[in-house]
Design an enzyme around this catalytic site. Structure first.
Site, PDB file in Angstrom:
ATOM      1  N   LYS A  68       0.820  -1.222   0.000  1.00 19.94           N
ATOM      2  CA  LYS A  68       0.000   0.000   0.000  1.00 19.94           C
ATOM      3  C   LYS A  68       0.852   1.269   0.000  1.00 19.94           C
ATOM      4  O   LYS A  68       0.458   2.297  -0.534  1.00 19.94           O
ATOM      5  CB  LYS A  68      -0.917  -0.020   1.223  1.00 19.94           C
ATOM      6  CG  LYS A  68      -1.938   1.091   1.292  1.00 19.94           C
ATOM      7  CD  LYS A  68      -2.855   0.877   2.489  1.00 19.94           C
ATOM      8  CE  LYS A  68      -3.861   1.972   2.660  1.00 19.94           C
ATOM      9  NZ  LYS A  68      -4.742   1.693   3.818  1.00 19.94           N
ATOM     10  N   GLU A 145     -10.840   6.279   5.177  1.00 16.60           N
ATOM     11  CA  GLU A 145     -10.875   5.382   6.339  1.00 16.60           C
ATOM     12  C   GLU A 145     -11.528   6.030   7.565  1.00 16.60           C
ATOM     13  O   GLU A 145     -12.383   5.406   8.201  1.00 16.60           O
ATOM     14  CB  GLU A 145      -9.457   4.884   6.654  1.00 16.60           C
ATOM     15  CG  GLU A 145      -8.955   3.912   5.595  1.00 16.60           C
ATOM     16  CD  GLU A 145      -7.454   3.660   5.630  1.00 16.60           C
ATOM     17  OE1 GLU A 145      -6.790   4.123   6.582  1.00 16.60           O
ATOM     18  OE2 GLU A 145      -6.945   3.004   4.705  1.00 16.60           O
TER      19      GLU A 145
END
Ligand code: ADP
Ligand code: MG
Length: 382
Positions: A68, A145
């Site tokens: 990521k 998120e």
């Protein structure tokens, strides 16, 4: 439709059940959390998850962790002479998450909502979307998120408020100040450190174990790869145990040998000793929280709720430090390592209409965000 938290360290997939409630779907091995680890050798099948994570210590050149971090970067990863883009590798993780979930539920869904950190720029968001497409998935939306965490906590239905989402994962830390209005969720500021997380705690504890072992046994192990990787694993387990109990035993049979035969490692650590080792790192996160609040131009006392996200917020010292700083107890009713994925599933339910009484929580695009402050203490990517 699934909600996926595609994490740096771990990934989680959730769905809205027939009863309208979100739930995490276990992977093939029964795990609710799947390490974002990839192993491949000699161009054979890709191994994703726990088994790939275990390979890292013994075969690091064929194992990829934290892909990521490279999302959106124009970089290739070479394994056995074949080059892969970060998107292609992330696609392997996404595919595995969805395949396992489909198999478990006996369905064949391919629509997903994927979460990204609030500080991801357009490039990184597009790369995440592309990873989904390479995996053969239809990416309905990319959401932040912290917004997902707010959704999971059901903070969208009440009156406008300002909240703080503190997310301490495996290798990254970020904190966001959000304003949740009637049907919009605005990210006022983000701060953090992309090189700070639970891995640091493991590293610090590993060093402590190695030092004591070498001192007491007189056997040097710092250069023994397999021994070190076993210590790393034991350190992470001991750390997790110390979140529950006041002490932990660290036992590794036959860690190495000397002229008299096998040598075992046997140690005990108190929570207070561990807390002393990591206190500086934890304090660093609090400094970031201060920065985020300062940048948001919102008074600390106007923050009505603090949400804890990320596996490392299970650490009692982390909870204590946040509570001390805010003077109020953070909200941790939900599993911190699952809450983002749960929020992603809720967002998918809002999109397909299976969740009705929630107003769409919109995500502020990066360009509208008022402030981002990020540091990366070690600098190197990977
Ligand atoms: P990410 O969002 O970075 O992908 P997670 O939120 O899953 O990752 O956090 C992973 C980190 O949480 C790891 O460093 C792991 O060791 C840590 N962790 C998990 N459970 C606990 C626990 N009980 N106590 C302390 N740390 C934990
Ligand atoms: Mg995370």
């Amino acid at each position: 439709m699934y909600g996926i938290d595609l994490g740096t360290t771990n990934s989680v997939i959730s769905i809205i059940d027939n009863d309208g409630k979100p739930r995490v779907i276990e992977n093939k091995n029964g795990g609710r959390i799947t390490p974002s680890a990839i192993f491949t050798k000699d161009n054979k099948e890709f191994v994703i998850g726990e088994n790939a994570k275990k390979k890292y210590g013994m075969d690091p050149t064929h194992t990829i962790l934290s892909i990521k971090r490279l999302m959106g970067a124009n970089e290739k990863i070479k394994i056995d002479e074949i080059e892969y883009s970060p998107e292609e590798l992330s696609a392997k993780i996404l595919r595995k998450m969805v395949d396992d979930a489909n198999e478990k539920l006996g369905i064949n869904y391919n629509q997903v909502v994927i979460t990204v950190p609030a500080y991801f720029d357009d490039n990184q968001r597009n790369a995440t979307k592309k990873a989904g497409e390479i995996a053969g998935l239809e990416v309905l939306r990319i959401i932040n998120e912290p917004t997902a965490a707010a959704l999971a906590y059901g903070l969208d239905q009440r009156e406008p408020r300002t909240i703080c989402v503190y997310d301490l994962g495996g290798g990254t830390f970020d904190v966001s100040i959000l304003t949740i209005g009637e049907n919009i969720c605005e990210v006022n500021s983000t701060a953090g450190n992309t090189r700070l997380g639970g891995d640091d705690f493991d590293e610090i504890l590993s060093k402590w174990i190695i030092d004591i072992f070498e001192r007491d046994s007189g056997v040097l192990i710092s250069n023994q790869t397999v021994a070190i990787s076993r210590i790393r694993e034991a350190a992470e387990n001991a750390k997790k145990q110390l979140s529950e109990s006041n002490e932990a035993d660290i036992i590794i049979p036959f860690i190495t040998q000397d002229e008299n035969g096998p040598v075992n490692l046997e140690l005990n650590i108190k929570r207070s000793e561990f807390e002393e080792m990591i206190s500086e790192k934890v304090q660093e996160t609090i400094e970031c929280v201060k920065n985020a609040i300062e940048d948001s131009k919102i008074n600390k006392s106007d923050i009505s709720e603090i949400l804890l996200v990320g596996g490392s917020t299970r650490t009692p010292l982390v909870q204590k430090s946040i509570e001390e700083f805010f003077g109020k107890t953070p909200n941790r009713n939900l599993n911190p390592d699952e809450v983002v994925s749960i929020g992603a599933a809720i967002q998918s339910g809002i999109i397909n209409g299976s969740i009705e009484n929630i107003i769409l929580a919109d995500v502020t695009p990066l360009t509208d965000r008022k402030s981002t402050r990020l540091n990366s203490s070690h600098g190197k990517l990977t």
